[in-house]
Design a protein around this motif. Structure first.
Motif, PDB file in Angstrom:
ATOM      1  N   SER A 159       0.830  -1.208   0.000  1.00  0.00           N
ATOM      2  CA  SER A 159       0.000   0.000   0.000  1.00  0.00           C
ATOM      3  C   SER A 159       0.859   1.251   0.000  1.00  0.00           C
ATOM      4  CB  SER A 159      -0.930  -0.010   1.221  1.00  0.00           C
ATOM      5  OG  SER A 159      -1.840  -1.082   1.156  1.00  0.00           O
ATOM      6  N   ALA A 160       2.012   1.178   0.656  1.00  0.00           N
ATOM      7  CA  ALA A 160       2.916   2.323   0.691  1.00  0.00           C
ATOM      8  C   ALA A 160       3.428   2.649  -0.710  1.00  0.00           C
ATOM      9  CB  ALA A 160       4.087   2.049   1.630  1.00  0.00           C
ATOM     10  N   GLY A 163       0.584   4.220  -2.622  1.00  0.00           N
ATOM     11  CA  GLY A 163       0.406   5.586  -2.159  1.00  0.00           C
ATOM     12  C   GLY A 163       1.466   6.521  -2.717  1.00  0.00           C
ATOM     13  N   ARG A 195      -1.625   7.407   1.591  1.00  0.00           N
ATOM     14  CA  ARG A 195      -1.382   6.018   1.994  1.00  0.00           C
ATOM     15  C   ARG A 195      -2.490   5.510   2.906  1.00  0.00           C
ATOM     16  NH1 ARG A 195       4.680   6.714   4.035  1.00  0.00           N
ATOM     17  NH2 ARG A 195       3.702   8.643   4.711  1.00  0.00           N
TER      18      ARG A 195
END
Length: 368
Positions: A159-160, A163, A195
């Motif tokens: 996910s980082a 983001g 994020r």
């Protein structure tokens, strides 16, 4: 099926011939060394697919594709790119319908070409293919959406990372955050970090938000359509279509509902029911079919393409029963306040659910 491959290593032709034979495909594949050979092809020999490198000899691949478009307007244009060439693709996406990885893989090319064949069988309309091919300002595949799709297919993506990709485009990031905090998606807590939005909403929802932002980019009125109002309808249609269908196909319905009206932004399309200056004159392709053809060229799954093509006339769908196309038809009609095809719902045995579905649409409208 006549496929022209320009600039790729012709020594791999035997490998492709074997792959085609393994799949039982009798396609005619021509390997050409340079742009001059491609442009020398006779105009009376229709080219179905043209494939080329990002650079072919001294010529840029996108420039060659633009020239091929002038000679073979309905040919599908595919560009081959190496890893790390994403920064060089802004011009390419204006003329290429598909991007495939280099070195060219026979299986990936076959899959891409077969999807085009399926698309043309669905929308077997010569006028439509030529009209789409002539549109010089055909919207390119959404860049950020394509990048997110690639990341989502990588099991090691986080996910980082997603983001971070979103944050590289301030306009996209700002709009995603605004949409995340709208009544459609908000759970009562304001999200200020991209994020955090990815974590809270999930990758597929973020992907659709980006797709909506890129597909309906720009401002003002086009073809008598307000883009902001269209995006609002698209988001509501997307959510409602997913709720109506449910189950494992809900995501397909959500994406198809999001894009049901995207063809209205193309020049020269018919939009029934518009004001007199934008009325249905009988000229040009219907916006639904034009939009579906565009999405097919972008490489979206066929259930989405078919649903977009037939959302205004569900009885035309090849799929029997109530599936993605049916859900998008009902959701779009309820959100846009147009007639629901009740005969279709009777045919699939779901007419008794219409009152409940109307209530669901009203609840979404009140939440907006």
């Amino acid at each position: 099926m006549f496929i022209v491959i320009v600039g790729e290593e012709g020594g791999r032709a035997n490998e492709f011939e074997q792959a085609l034979a393994d799949f039982g495909l009798g396609w005619d594949v021509r390997w050409l060394p340079d742009a001059a050979a491609a442009l020398a092809l006779p105009n009376d020999r229709p080219v179905d697919v043209v494939v080329c490198d990002l650079r072919v000899g001294n010529q840029q691949g996108p420039a060659l594709l633009a020239q091929m478009r002038a000679h073979h307007s309905d040919a599908v244009r595919i560009l081959l790119v190496d890893e790390g060439q994403g920064a060089d693709l802004s011009q390419a996406l204006e003329v290429a319908h598909r991007l495939l990885r280099k070195p060219l893989d026979a299986g990936e090319l076959i899959e891409a070409v077969e999807s085009v064949i399926e698309l043309r069988e669905l929308l077997d309309n010569e006028q439509l293919k030529q009209a789409i091919g002539r549109i010089g300002s055909l919207p390119p595949p959404p860049r950020l959406y394509v990048e997110l799709t690639r990341l989502m297919q990588d099991p090691e993506s986080s996910s980082a990372q997603i983001g971070e990709v979103l944050s590289q485009d301030p306009v996209i990031a700002a709009k995603v955050l605004r949409l995340c905090n709208s009544a459609y998606f908000s759970a009562g807590r304001v999200v200020t970090d991209v994020r955090a939005a990815v974590t809270r909403l999930g990758l597929q929802t973020i992907q659709r938000l980006v797709l909506a932002t890129e597909a309906f980019s720009g401002s003002g009125v086009v073809n008598g359509i307000d883009r902001e109002a269209m995006q609002d309808r698209a988001l509501r249609t997307s959510r409602l279509a997913a709720q109506l269908l449910g189950g494992p196909s809900a995501e397909l319905a959500a994406t198809a509902g999001l894009l049901a009206e995207v063809g209205m932004l193309l020049p020269g399309v018919r939009i029934p029911g518009r004001e007199p200056e934008h009325a249905d004159t009988g000229d040009g392709p219907h916006y639904a079919e034009a939009g579906a053809y565009l999405l097919g060229l972008w490489g979206l799954p066929m259930p989405i393409v078919e649903a977009v093509a037939s959302h205004h006339e569900p009885s035309r769908m090849r799929m029997s029963g109530f599936w993605v196309g049916g859900a998008v038809h009902v959701a779009s009609a309820l959100v846009c306040d147009t007639p629901v095809d009740e005969n279709y719902l009777r045919a699939v045995g779901l007419i008794d659910r219409l009152p409940r579905w109307r209530s669901m649409a009203e609840e979404l409208a009140e939440a907006a």
